[in-house]
Design a protein around this motif. Structure first.
Motif, PDB file in Angstrom:
ATOM      1  N   GLU A  19      33.783  70.039 -39.478  1.00 20.41           N
ATOM      2  CA  GLU A  19      35.070  70.089 -38.683  1.00 20.41           C
ATOM      3  C   GLU A  19      34.667  69.308 -37.237  1.00 20.41           C
ATOM      4  O   GLU A  19      35.692  68.628 -36.936  1.00 20.41           O
ATOM      5  CB  GLU A  19      35.551  71.687 -38.275  1.00 20.41           C
ATOM      6  CG  GLU A  19      36.146  72.437 -39.310  1.00 20.41           C
ATOM      7  CD  GLU A  19      37.359  72.005 -39.821  1.00 20.41           C
ATOM      8  OE1 GLU A  19      38.016  71.188 -38.923  1.00 20.41           O
ATOM      9  OE2 GLU A  19      37.906  72.488 -40.529  1.00 20.41           O
ATOM     10  N   PHE A  20      33.813  69.342 -36.758  1.00 21.94           N
ATOM     11  CA  PHE A  20      33.245  68.605 -35.518  1.00 21.94           C
ATOM     12  C   PHE A  20      33.342  67.078 -36.085  1.00 21.94           C
ATOM     13  O   PHE A  20      34.232  66.405 -35.330  1.00 21.94           O
ATOM     14  CB  PHE A  20      32.001  69.042 -35.123  1.00 21.94           C
ATOM     15  CG  PHE A  20      31.667  68.270 -33.728  1.00 21.94           C
ATOM     16  CD1 PHE A  20      32.273  68.681 -32.425  1.00 21.94           C
ATOM     17  CD2 PHE A  20      30.550  67.241 -33.732  1.00 21.94           C
ATOM     18  CE1 PHE A  20      32.041  68.021 -31.285  1.00 21.94           C
ATOM     19  CE2 PHE A  20      30.346  66.608 -32.597  1.00 21.94           C
ATOM     20  CZ  PHE A  20      31.033  66.876 -31.300  1.00 21.94           C
ATOM     21  N   ALA A  21      32.683  66.645 -37.175  1.00 21.87           N
ATOM     22  CA  ALA A  21      32.874  65.284 -37.504  1.00 21.87           C
ATOM     23  C   ALA A  21      34.271  64.823 -37.958  1.00 21.87           C
ATOM     24  O   ALA A  21      34.575  63.976 -37.643  1.00 21.87           O
ATOM     25  CB  ALA A  21      31.834  64.975 -38.650  1.00 21.87           C
ATOM     26  N   ALA A  22      35.083  65.702 -38.682  1.00 22.72           N
ATOM     27  CA  ALA A  22      36.288  65.408 -38.890  1.00 22.72           C
ATOM     28  C   ALA A  22      37.233  65.131 -37.740  1.00 22.72           C
ATOM     29  O   ALA A  22      37.969  64.148 -37.699  1.00 22.72           O
ATOM     30  CB  ALA A  22      36.994  66.277 -39.836  1.00 22.72           C
ATOM     31  N   PHE A  23      37.052  65.857 -36.750  1.00 23.04           N
ATOM     32  CA  PHE A  23      37.847  65.686 -35.409  1.00 23.04           C
ATOM     33  C   PHE A  23      37.376  64.286 -34.636  1.00 23.04           C
ATOM     34  O   PHE A  23      38.165  63.540 -34.222  1.00 23.04           O
ATOM     35  CB  PHE A  23      37.611  66.920 -34.339  1.00 23.04           C
ATOM     36  CG  PHE A  23      38.228  66.563 -33.282  1.00 23.04           C
ATOM     37  CD1 PHE A  23      39.520  66.657 -32.948  1.00 23.04           C
ATOM     38  CD2 PHE A  23      37.273  66.302 -32.038  1.00 23.04           C
ATOM     39  CE1 PHE A  23      39.844  66.227 -31.631  1.00 23.04           C
ATOM     40  CE2 PHE A  23      37.624  66.107 -30.700  1.00 23.04           C
ATOM     41  CZ  PHE A  23      39.190  66.183 -30.738  1.00 23.04           C
ATOM     42  N   GLU A  32      33.702  61.508 -25.832  1.00 24.63           N
ATOM     43  CA  GLU A  32      32.268  62.278 -25.862  1.00 24.63           C
ATOM     44  C   GLU A  32      32.553  63.610 -25.717  1.00 24.63           C
ATOM     45  O   GLU A  32      33.410  64.147 -25.090  1.00 24.63           O
ATOM     46  CB  GLU A  32      31.872  61.723 -24.302  1.00 24.63           C
ATOM     47  CG  GLU A  32      31.099  60.463 -24.305  1.00 24.63           C
ATOM     48  CD  GLU A  32      30.496  60.076 -22.969  1.00 24.63           C
ATOM     49  OE1 GLU A  32      29.859  61.103 -22.330  1.00 24.63           O
ATOM     50  OE2 GLU A  32      30.498  59.046 -22.464  1.00 24.63           O
ATOM     51  N   GLY A  33      31.742  64.338 -26.545  1.00 23.28           N
ATOM     52  CA  GLY A  33      31.859  65.894 -26.715  1.00 23.28           C
ATOM     53  C   GLY A  33      30.657  66.477 -27.087  1.00 23.28           C
ATOM     54  O   GLY A  33      29.851  65.828 -27.929  1.00 23.28           O
ATOM     55  N   GLN A  34      30.517  67.695 -26.585  1.00 22.26           N
ATOM     56  CA  GLN A  34      29.325  68.612 -27.173  1.00 22.26           C
ATOM     57  C   GLN A  34      29.813  69.879 -27.601  1.00 22.26           C
ATOM     58  O   GLN A  34      31.021  70.425 -26.959  1.00 22.26           O
ATOM     59  CB  GLN A  34      28.411  68.952 -25.856  1.00 22.26           C
ATOM     60  CG  GLN A  34      27.806  67.682 -25.120  1.00 22.26           C
ATOM     61  CD  GLN A  34      27.235  68.110 -23.884  1.00 22.26           C
ATOM     62  OE1 GLN A  34      27.750  68.840 -23.290  1.00 22.26           O
ATOM     63  NE2 GLN A  34      26.008  67.503 -23.671  1.00 22.26           N
ATOM     64  N   LEU A  35      29.218  70.680 -28.527  1.00 20.07           N
ATOM     65  CA  LEU A  35      29.660  71.975 -29.218  1.00 20.07           C
ATOM     66  C   LEU A  35      28.464  72.498 -29.412  1.00 20.07           C
ATOM     67  O   LEU A  35      27.355  72.148 -30.040  1.00 20.07           O
ATOM     68  CB  LEU A  35      30.292  71.665 -30.314  1.00 20.07           C
ATOM     69  CG  LEU A  35      30.831  72.959 -31.049  1.00 20.07           C
ATOM     70  CD1 LEU A  35      31.595  73.714 -30.410  1.00 20.07           C
ATOM     71  CD2 LEU A  35      31.486  72.603 -32.494  1.00 20.07           C
ATOM     72  N   VAL A 367      42.906  71.110 -27.944  1.00 22.99           N
ATOM     73  CA  VAL A 367      43.339  71.889 -28.980  1.00 22.99           C
ATOM     74  C   VAL A 367      42.290  71.707 -30.382  1.00 22.99           C
ATOM     75  O   VAL A 367      42.273  72.660 -31.372  1.00 22.99           O
ATOM     76  CB  VAL A 367      44.543  71.093 -29.480  1.00 22.99           C
ATOM     77  CG1 VAL A 367      45.488  71.201 -28.410  1.00 22.99           C
ATOM     78  CG2 VAL A 367      44.339  69.721 -30.000  1.00 22.99           C
ATOM     79  N   GLU A 368      41.411  70.857 -30.129  1.00 20.81           N
ATOM     80  CA  GLU A 368      40.298  70.838 -31.236  1.00 20.81           C
ATOM     81  C   GLU A 368      39.534  72.129 -31.290  1.00 20.81           C
ATOM     82  O   GLU A 368      38.896  72.452 -32.524  1.00 20.81           O
ATOM     83  CB  GLU A 368      39.404  69.615 -31.140  1.00 20.81           C
ATOM     84  CG  GLU A 368      38.545  69.703 -29.797  1.00 20.81           C
ATOM     85  CD  GLU A 368      39.333  68.900 -28.676  1.00 20.81           C
ATOM     86  OE1 GLU A 368      38.668  68.364 -27.789  1.00 20.81           O
ATOM     87  OE2 GLU A 368      40.505  68.894 -28.550  1.00 20.81           O
ATOM     88  N   ASN A 369      39.467  72.947 -30.412  1.00 14.47           N
ATOM     89  CA  ASN A 369      38.633  74.172 -30.189  1.00 14.47           C
ATOM     90  C   ASN A 369      39.225  74.982 -31.099  1.00 14.47           C
ATOM     91  O   ASN A 369      38.523  75.923 -31.753  1.00 14.47           O
ATOM     92  CB  ASN A 369      38.580  74.850 -28.860  1.00 14.47           C
ATOM     93  CG  ASN A 369      37.797  74.169 -27.801  1.00 14.47           C
ATOM     94  OD1 ASN A 369      36.667  74.235 -27.899  1.00 14.47           O
ATOM     95  ND2 ASN A 369      38.274  73.300 -26.817  1.00 14.47           N
ATOM     96  N   GLU A 370      40.542  75.101 -31.585  1.00 13.55           N
ATOM     97  CA  GLU A 370      41.065  76.133 -32.360  1.00 13.55           C
ATOM     98  C   GLU A 370      40.340  75.838 -33.908  1.00 13.55           C
ATOM     99  O   GLU A 370      40.171  76.854 -34.395  1.00 13.55           O
ATOM    100  CB  GLU A 370      42.663  75.660 -32.522  1.00 13.55           C
ATOM    101  CG  GLU A 370      43.254  75.945 -31.464  1.00 13.55           C
ATOM    102  CD  GLU A 370      44.839  75.593 -31.556  1.00 13.55           C
ATOM    103  OE1 GLU A 370      45.310  75.331 -32.828  1.00 13.55           O
ATOM    104  OE2 GLU A 370      45.384  75.656 -30.410  1.00 13.55           O
ATOM    105  N   ARG A 371      40.075  74.581 -34.399  1.00  5.70           N
ATOM    106  CA  ARG A 371      39.428  74.314 -35.613  1.00  5.70           C
ATOM    107  C   ARG A 371      37.882  74.923 -35.662  1.00  5.70           C
ATOM    108  O   ARG A 371      37.319  75.171 -36.563  1.00  5.70           O
ATOM    109  CB  ARG A 371      40.000  73.102 -36.218  1.00  5.70           C
ATOM    110  CG  ARG A 371      39.378  71.828 -35.432  1.00  5.70           C
ATOM    111  CD  ARG A 371      40.312  70.668 -35.616  1.00  5.70           C
ATOM    112  NE  ARG A 371      39.753  69.762 -36.885  1.00  5.70           N
ATOM    113  CZ  ARG A 371      40.080  68.659 -37.268  1.00  5.70           C
ATOM    114  NH1 ARG A 371      40.839  68.140 -36.648  1.00  5.70           N
ATOM    115  NH2 ARG A 371      39.559  68.191 -38.298  1.00  5.70           N
ATOM    116  N   PHE A 372      37.333  74.351 -34.634  1.00  4.08           N
ATOM    117  CA  PHE A 372      36.192  74.860 -34.477  1.00  4.08           C
ATOM    118  C   PHE A 372      35.725  76.150 -34.275  1.00  4.08           C
ATOM    119  O   PHE A 372      34.866  76.835 -34.999  1.00  4.08           O
ATOM    120  CB  PHE A 372      35.497  74.291 -33.062  1.00  4.08           C
ATOM    121  CG  PHE A 372      35.602  72.465 -32.895  1.00  4.08           C
ATOM    122  CD1 PHE A 372      35.878  71.770 -34.032  1.00  4.08           C
ATOM    123  CD2 PHE A 372      35.448  72.059 -31.791  1.00  4.08           C
ATOM    124  CE1 PHE A 372      35.637  70.539 -33.756  1.00  4.08           C
ATOM    125  CE2 PHE A 372      35.468  70.852 -31.324  1.00  4.08           C
ATOM    126  CZ  PHE A 372      35.734  69.953 -32.395  1.00  4.08           C
TER     127      PHE A 372
END
Length: 384
Positions: A19-23, A32-35, A367-372
């Motif tokens: 999911e992270f890669a797809a986003f 730039e982001g971190q999870l 909004v990407e947090n929803e899928r993560f």
């Protein structure tokens, strides 16, 4: 060109990486982001992307700072130093001015004080200094009768609760946090960034609104004397540019407890993991009853500042209702204006941290947090 995804995931969490890669693949090339995610104290997701970024990069996390501030409040309540149903004036007598004398600490933490700002606004120097904010707010007439309604005290809630902490302990909230949370666990989540760590800081990038975002922004209530303008200091002689606030070295150095935190995703997730799970052989910082009380709904419904449905616990957002219904009841945390998100879900044992460099309008949790989050929650039961 698709950006490379760095980091690792534990077995069973491959879908989170997907999911992270797809986003990231759909984002601008300068993303730039971190999870980072822990489950029952074990790190299971540790990912990042972006040219020049790594797992140790630090970002301004805006209102995600409030999570650190109110973990301190929870610890002090837990040990009896603070009592939620005492009046704020028991600790801070000057706060009684202009009809605020009956407000309890519980109500203050639930965004019910009514002092979201001041009539004339704050200077940038004042916004960087919680002591100055608190001094101004003590004399401020509330914008609604305290305790009767709620509204997001976005730039000041940390200063309000921080002054109570200072009066009760003789130390600033930032000092208590550093000793009892950050330094103890070695967390990259700072309320006051030391100069030695400045090279790790990645300044916030402000993105131009898309046409859709611009239309949304234009539809929001505006005007120099609205409650929202007061709450976000847009009516001041020096109107606050929220988007770039962490880029101010003074804000980073002082770490105001509402918006001035600097962190990595590891720092965010690590703090929430320490709050609810055994980490490094230490028992959770919060007992179950304390976590439940601070995560319990205290203000739910129409937020007078946001002019929308919102939910708050004590200092924290009620994360399941505010952002992610997939989470368990009692999940607590806080989002940040540039897209960051941190929370703990005591029922699943999940502790979550996400950071992002860019500020994309209209702000708030990305909004990407929803899928993560959905992918994490699906994987977490199997890992437990």
């Amino acid at each position: 060109m698709t950006q490379e995804i760095h980091g690792t995931v534990a077995a069973g969490f491959e879908t989170v990486r997907d999911e992270f890669a797809a986003f990231v693949a759909t984002e601008r090339s300068d993303y730039e982001g971190q999870l980072c995610v822990h489950v029952h104290g074990r790190r299971v997701v540790d990912l990042w992307a972006g040219d020049g970024a790594d797992a140790d990069s630090l970002y301004g996390v805006f209102s995600s700072t409030k999570g650190a501030a109110h973990l301190v409040a929870a610890l002090l309540v837990q040990e009896g130093t603070l009592e939620l149903d005492r009046r704020v004036t028991y600790y801070w007598p000057e706060f009684a001015s202009e009809g605020k004398g009956a407000l309890t600490l519980r109500e203050l933490l639930a965004h019910r004080a009514g002092v979201v700002g001041t009539d004339s606004g704050f200077s940038r120097q004042e916004l960087a200094d919680d002591r100055q904010i608190a001094e101004r707010l003590a004399d401020q007439r509330p914008f609604w009768r305290p305790g009767t309604a709620f509204g997001y005290h976005g730039l000041v809630i940390g200063a309000l609760s921080g002054e109570v902490v200072r009066r009760a302990t003789g130390r600033t909230l930032q000092e208590v946090y550093e000793e009892r949370v950050r330094a103890l666990y070695g967390l990259d989540f700072f309320l006051g960034l030391p100069a030695a760590h400045e090279p790790r800081f990645r300044s916030t990038q402000v993105m131009e609104p898309t046409d859709r975002q611009r239309a949304l922004l234009d539809s929001l209530p505006s005007g120099p004397h609205t409650l929202a303008a007061v709450a976000f200091n847009r009516h001041a002689a020096e109107p606050t540019d929220l988007e770039t606030l962490p880029n101010d070295p003074l804000v980073r150095a002082k770490g105001p407890a509402s918006v001035g935190g600097v962190a990595s995703a590891r720092g965010l997730a690590g703090m929430y993991a320490a709050a609810i799970s055994e980490v490094g052989g230490r028992v959770p910082l919060l007992k179950e009853d304390t976590a439940a009380e601070f995560g319990q709904f205290h203000s739910v419904g129409y937020d007078l500042v946001a002019r929308a449905h919102k939910s708050y616990g004590l200092g924290f957002q009620a994360t399941a209702d505010t952002w992610y219904p997939v989470l368990g009841v009692g999940a607590f945390g806080h989002s940040g204006a540039a897209g960051s998100q941190g929370f703990a879900d005591p029922r699943s044992g999940v502790a979550y941290g996400y950071t992002r460099r860019r500020f994309a309008f209209p702000g708030g949790a990305g909004v990407e947090n929803e899928r993560f989050v959905a992918a994490v929650q699906l994987a977490a039961p199997a890992s437990g």
